[in-house]
Design an enzyme around this catalytic site. Sequence first.
Site, PDB file in Angstrom:
ATOM      1  N   HIS A   1      86.914  23.819  43.709  1.00  0.00           N
ATOM      2  CA  HIS A   1      86.717  22.999  42.373  1.00  0.00           C
ATOM      3  C   HIS A   1      88.217  22.938  41.513  1.00  0.00           C
ATOM      4  CE1 HIS A   1      85.995  27.646  41.843  1.00  0.00           C
ATOM      5  NE2 HIS A   1      87.283  27.653  40.950  1.00  0.00           N
TER       6      HIS A   1
ATOM      7  N   ARG B   1      80.844  22.053  31.980  1.00  0.00           N
ATOM      8  CA  ARG B   1      82.043  22.743  31.722  1.00  0.00           C
ATOM      9  C   ARG B   1      81.779  23.985  31.776  1.00  0.00           C
ATOM     10  NH1 ARG B   1      83.699  20.075  27.108  1.00  0.00           N
ATOM     11  NH2 ARG B   1      82.320  18.007  26.498  1.00  0.00           N
ATOM     12  N   ASP B   2      83.166  24.729  31.867  1.00  0.00           N
ATOM     13  CA  ASP B   2      83.183  26.258  32.214  1.00  0.00           C
ATOM     14  C   ASP B   2      82.806  26.796  31.563  1.00  0.00           C
ATOM     15  OD1 ASP B   2      85.668  27.886  34.293  1.00  0.00           O
ATOM     16  OD2 ASP B   2      85.045  29.081  32.764  1.00  0.00           O
ATOM     17  N   ILE B   3      82.169  28.117  31.535  1.00  0.00           N
ATOM     18  CA  ILE B   3      80.906  28.896  31.188  1.00  0.00           C
ATOM     19  C   ILE B   3      82.068  29.598  30.074  1.00  0.00           C
ATOM     20  CG2 ILE B   3      80.607  30.393  32.047  1.00  0.00           C
ATOM     21  CD1 ILE B   3      78.100  30.367  31.888  1.00  0.00           C
TER      22      ILE B   3
END
Length: 115
Positions: free
Chosen positions: A100, A29-31
């Site tokens: 990414h 998951r993206d922070i």
Amino acid sequence: MSETLFEQIIAREIPADIVYETDTTLAFRDINPRASTHVLVVPKTRYRNVAELAEADAGLLADVLNTAAKVAELEGVADKGYRVVFNTGEDAGQTVFHVHAHVLGGGPLGPEARG
Ligand code: AMP
């Protein structure tokens, strides 16, 4: 220590919320999520951007895209729609130079959900 942040995540040197993994890819998951589903998919081998990856290893690029599709399924957004974004270079806002894919979904996506 590994060179980029994402290599450190792949090496488990720093924590991440991992949602899926294959022999060649990792999804976490993206922070700083810009959509209710916002997951990053990286190849375990480092290329700086999607152009370098495509030129060097088309099979690995296919692995990244297949992992993105799998993540969309697992997150329940595959049917209604999602976005796959590769920011490439500074003007596109790329900040981590380990290629990414941003997988964004979970409701109608506006311009802020650009990865
Ligand atoms: P980009 O701007 O396309 O290079 O995307 C880099 C992304 O990495 C951004 O969306 C950041 O929010 C995200 N990010 C930065 N640090 C971390 C971290 N430690 N774990 C997960 N995502 C991160």
